[in-house]
Design a protein around this motif. Structure first.
Motif, PDB file in Angstrom:
ATOM      1  N   LEU A  10      29.844  65.173 -14.359  1.00  0.00           N
ATOM      2  CA  LEU A  10      30.185  63.815 -13.933  1.00  0.00           C
ATOM      3  C   LEU A  10      30.485  63.742 -12.436  1.00  0.00           C
ATOM      4  O   LEU A  10      30.174  62.740 -11.786  1.00  0.00           O
TER       5      LEU A  10
ATOM      6  N   GLY B 232      35.478  59.830 -20.888  1.00  0.00           N
ATOM      7  CA  GLY B 232      34.264  60.450 -21.396  1.00  0.00           C
ATOM      8  C   GLY B 232      34.490  61.732 -22.149  1.00  0.00           C
ATOM      9  O   GLY B 232      33.516  62.406 -22.518  1.00  0.00           O
TER      10      GLY B 232
ATOM     11  N   GLN C 256      38.394  58.533 -15.476  1.00  0.00           N
ATOM     12  CA  GLN C 256      36.980  58.562 -15.843  1.00  0.00           C
ATOM     13  C   GLN C 256      36.676  59.735 -16.775  1.00  0.00           C
ATOM     14  O   GLN C 256      35.945  59.592 -17.760  1.00  0.00           O
ATOM     15  N   LEU C 257      37.237  60.909 -16.470  1.00  0.00           N
ATOM     16  CA  LEU C 257      36.984  62.084 -17.312  1.00  0.00           C
ATOM     17  C   LEU C 257      37.634  61.929 -18.682  1.00  0.00           C
ATOM     18  O   LEU C 257      37.059  62.334 -19.703  1.00  0.00           O
TER      19      LEU C 257
END
Length: 675
Positions: free
Chosen positions: A244, A230, A226-227
C-alpha cells in the motif's frame, strides 16, 4: 451505523500531558498557566501535523477553565466540555483560517469584534491558523490590536513558516517552536493505539508507517488508519504495508546490497530488472537503497546501533544489517551512498529513470574507474576484504641468510647495469662465475635452418633436465601459519586479473607468460596449480623464476602464501585478459649473400645470459620482416624491463659481430655507415 471518526480526530490530545514529542513546549506552557503568567499573544510554529493547533485549543481550554489558573483543563466544567474532543465548541474561542481570511477587510472585521467582551467565558481567544498567509496590510491592521489588546483578549498564531509573519507582530508574541516527533516515540505510540483498536500489527511494518508519516503525528495516524481499514484477520502485515505504501521490500534491498558486496554485476542488474518488471518506481527504489546504505554506514561505525535504537529496525533486520556492513569497508559504503544520493538528485524530472538507475549501479560496482579519493579508498577497502577472505594479513617471511630479501633477485655484484644507449659504454669488467641454469638455457644455439612452418616458441627446448630448486625461504619463528582452504577456485579466478596485473610491475616476462600461456587449474589449500599450453612455455616460466614473481604478487594482492605448481595442459588459455593468438609465420626465402669464410669451431658453452640473447636473435631471424608486433612477445619491451639475469651483448662488453660469430658462425662482411 455511522463510520467512526478518523484516528487523528478520535485520539486528538485534550491535555498537555497527552501531547507527545513536544515537552520543550508543553512544560513551559503548563508552568505559565499554573503561575497565572500567561501572555496576551503566542506564536506556535513548526511542521504540519506536529500539534500546533491542538496545543492552541488546549491552551484556550485551560485559560477558560473554571478552576484556572491550572496547568491542565479539568474536563468537567462547561467550558472544558464545550471545547473537548467532539464537543460543540465555544462562542468565545474563535478559529480563523488565514489562508482564506487573511486580507485587510478580514482583519478590520476581527478588530471590530474583538473589543466586545466574551459571552460566558473569562477570555475571548482568537486562534489564527496558517498565520503566514495573512497579507502585510492585514497584519498592519491587526498590529495595534495585538500590541495593546483589551484585558479579555488573547491571540494564538499558528504557522509553518514563522519567517513570513510580520516582524512587528512576531516581536509582540511569545514564540514556541514545535518539532517533528522522534521515530521511536512515534512507534511506541502507534503500538498503543493498535492495542486500543484491538488490531495486530507486524513489528516490521511499524517503521514503514512511521517513515510514511515523516514525523508528523497527524500524517502518521492517517497512514495507520488506511492500513487498519485494509487489514485482514492477520492484522497489518509487512507485505500489506509495503504494497500500500509503495516501499521496496527488504528482500530486494538485501539482494542488491549482497550483490554490491560480492561485485556481482549480473545479480545487481537482475534486481533492477525485477524492480522495473514489477512496476515499482525507480526513484522510490533509489531512495530506499540510499536509506539502506545510510543504515549500513551507521552500523559500520556503531555495530550495536540496531540494539540501542540508533536506527529504527526490527530485530531480525538489525542482524542482517550487521552482517551486510561487515562485508563492506567504511570508505566503500560512504562512496556508494554518495553515488546513490547524486543519482537520486539527477532522477528528479528525468525522462529515463531506469537508465540513470543502471548507470548508478554501474558506478557503484566499479570503484577502479573512479580516480578520486573515494574511489581509491574503496579499492583499498576491497583489498582489505580480500586479505580477510584469504585468512588475515600475509604471513611474514624472512629470507635465507645467503641472500638478502628484496623485490627482485640480486644480480652478481660485479656485473654492471645496462648503460643508457645515448651515453658512452663503459669498459668491460671481469664477470663472476655464472649461476647454474637449466640445460635448455646453457646449450649453444645454432642458427635454425629455414622450415616450411616453424613453430613460434619462446626459446629452443632441449632434453628435460631438472632445474635447480630455489633457495628455501625460512619462516619467522613468530609467524602464524596461513590458514588452509581460505580461497576457493571461484575466488581465485575472480581475483586472478588483479594478481596478474601485479606481476607486470615486478617482471614483465612473468606477466606475458601469465596472460598468454597459462590458466588456473586448481587450488588445494596452499598449492596453486597452473596449466601451460606446451612444455616449452612451462619450462621457460619455471627456469626464468617467474613462479617466484607470481608468489610475491599473490602475497601482495590477496595475502595468500601459495606454493606454485605447474603442469602441461594443452587446452589452457589465459584468464583475465584476451587470448593472444599468433599468426602463422610464412615461409622465409633466404636471400643470396656472398659465400662466407669457413666457420670457426663452435665456442665453448656460453653463460645463460649469452644463450638467452642468442636465442632471441635466432627467433628474430625466423620471423617475417613485416610481421606485426602483436604476433608474438614484444622483445623490445621485455628487454627494456627484463629481469637482471636476462643480459645481452652490451652487458658482457662484446660487440654484436663477435656474438654472431661465436654463437651462429656468421661473419660480417662489411659495415657501411651513412654520414
Amino acid at each position: 451505523m455511522e463510520s467512526p471518526l478518523a484516528l487523528y480526530r478520535r485520539y486528538r490530545p485534550e491535555t498537555f500531558a497527552e501531547v507527545i514529542g513536544q515537552d520543550h513546549v508543553t512544560e513551559p506552557l503548563r508552568a505559565a498557566l499554573a503561575n497565572n503568567r500567561v501572555n496576551h499573544a503566542y506564536l506556535f510554529s513548526g511542521p504540519r501535523g506536529c500539534g500546533k493547533t491542538t496545543s492552541a485549543r488546549i491552551l484556550a481550554r485551560a485559560l477558560n477553565c473554571e478552576q484556572a489558573p491550572i496547568a491542565d483543563p479539568c474536563g468537567e466544567c462547561e467550558s472544558c466540555r464545550d471545547l473537548a474532543r467532539g464537543g460543540p465548541g465555544s462562542i468565545d474561542v474563535i478559529e480563523i483560517d488565514a489562508a482564506s481570511h487573511g486580507g485587510v477587510d478580514d482583519a478590520r472585521d476581527l478588530r471590530e469584534k474583538a473589543f466586545f467582551a466574551p459571552v460566558k467565558s473569562r477570555y475571548k481567544v482568537y486562534i489564527i491558523d496558517e498565520a503566514h498567509m495573512v497579507t502585510t496590510q492585514g497584519f498592519n491592521a491587526l498590529l495595534k490590536l495585538v500590541e495593546e489588546p483589551p484585558p479579555h483578549l488573547r491571540f494564538i498564531f499558528a504557522t509553518t513558516e514563522p519567517d513570513k509573519v510580520l516582524a512587528t507582530i512576531r516581536s509582540r508574541t511569545h514564540h514556541y517552536p514545535f518539532r517533528l516527533i522522534p521515530p521511536r516515540l512515534l512507534s511506541s505510540y502507534l503500538s498503543e493505539l493498535c492495542e486500543k483498536e484491538r488490531v495486530r500489527i507486524d513489528p516490521a511494518a511499524l517503521p514503514l508507517v512511521v517513515r510514511a508519516g515523516g514525523g508528523s503525528a497527524r500524517d502518521t495516524l492517517s497512514v495507520l488508519d488506511q492500513l487498519l481499514g485494509g487489514a485482514g484477520p492477520e492484522g497489518v502485515t509487512y507485505d500489506l504495508a509495503t504494497g500500500l505504501l509503495g516501499y521496496t521490500p527488504d528482500t530486494l534491498l538485501d539482494d542488491v546490497v549482497d550483490a554490491f558486496a560480492a561485485g556481482d554485476g549480473a545479480a545487481v542488474f537482475g534486481v533492477v530488472d525485477k524492480v522495473i518488471e514489477t512496476g515499482q518506481d525507480p526513484r522510490r527504489f533509489t531512495e530506499d537503497l540510499l536509506r539502506r546504505l545510510r543504515d549500513l554506514v551507521i552500523v559500520a561505525a556503531v555495530p550495536d546501533a540496531p540494539a540501542t535504537g540508533l536506527i529504527d529496525v526490527s530485530e531480525d533486520q538489525g542482524e542482517r544489517l550487521v552482517a551486510q556492513a561487515a562485508r563492506f569497508g567504511s570508505a566503500e559504503l560512504s562512496r556508494a551512498a554518495d553515488i546513490a544520493a547524486t543519482g537520486l538528485t539527477e532522477m528528479r524530472g528525468a525522462t529515463a529513470p531506469r537508465l540513470l538507475l543502471e548507470l548508478l549501479c554501474a558506478r557503484i560496482l566499479l570503484p577502479g574507474a573512479d580516480h578520486a579519493t573515494d574511489g581509491v579508498l574503496a579499492r583499498l577497502d576491497r583489498l582489505e576484504k580480500r586479505l580477510t577472505i584469504a585468512g588475515g594479513a600475509p604471513t611474514p617471511t624472512v629470507a635465507a641468510p645467503s641472500q638478502p630479501a628484496q623485490d627482485r633477485p640480486v644480480p652478481p655484484p660485479a656485473r654492471p647495469a645496462a648503460p643508457d644507449p645515448a651515453a658512452s659504454r663503459p669498459e668491460p669488467e671481469p664477470r663472476p662465475e655464472p649461476r647454474p641454469e637449466p640445460a635448455s638455457a646453457v646449450e649453444p644455439v645454432e642458427a635454425p635452418a629455414p622450415d616450411p612452418a616453424p613453430e613460434p616458441v619462446a626459446a629452443p627446448v632441449a632434453a628435460p633436465v631438472a632445474a635447480p630448486e630455489p633457495e628455501p625461504v625460512a619462516e619467522a619463528p613468530d609467524a602464524a601459519p596461513a590458514p588452509s582452504g581460505g580461497l576457493t577456485l571461484v575466488d581465485v579466478r575472480r581475483l586472478w586479473p588483479d594478481i596478474v596485473d601485479a606481476t607486470k610491475s615486478k617482471r614483465r616476462l612473468a606477466w606475458m607468460h601469465l596472460t598468454q600461456n597459462c590458466q588456473v587449474v586448481a587450488v588445494d589449500g596452499q598449492v596453486l596449480t597452473l596449466g601451460f599450453s606446451n612444455v616449452g612455455a612451462r619450462d621457460s616460466f619455471v627456469s626464468a623464476g617467474c613462479d617466484d614473481v607470481l608468489h610475491r604478487a599473490a602475497v601482495d594482492v590477496v595475502g595468500a602464501d601459495w606454493k606454485i605448481e605447474t603442469i602441461v595442459d594443452p587446452g589452457a588459455q589465459a584468464e583475465g585478459t584476451p587470448t593472444v593468438t599468433r599468426a602463422a609465420v610464412p615461409e622465409r626465402q633466404p636471400e643470396p649473400e656472398p659465400a662466407p669464410e669457413p666457420a670457426p669451431e663452435p665456442a665453448p658453452a656460453a653463460p645463460s645470459s649469452d644463450a638467452s640473447a642468442a636465442a632471441r636473435e635466432a627467433i628474430q631471424q625466423t620471423r617475417s620482416p613485416d610481421e606485426k608486433p602483436d604476433a608474438g612477445p614484444d622483445w623490445a619491451s621485455v628487454d627494456a624491463e627484463a629481469h637482471p639475469d636476462d643480459l645481452d651483448a652490451e652487458h658482457q662488453g662484446i660487440s654484436s659481430a663477435e656474438l654472431l660469430q661465436r654463437e651462429l658462425g656468421a661473419q660480417m662482411i662489411e659495415e657501411i655507415r651513412h654520414q
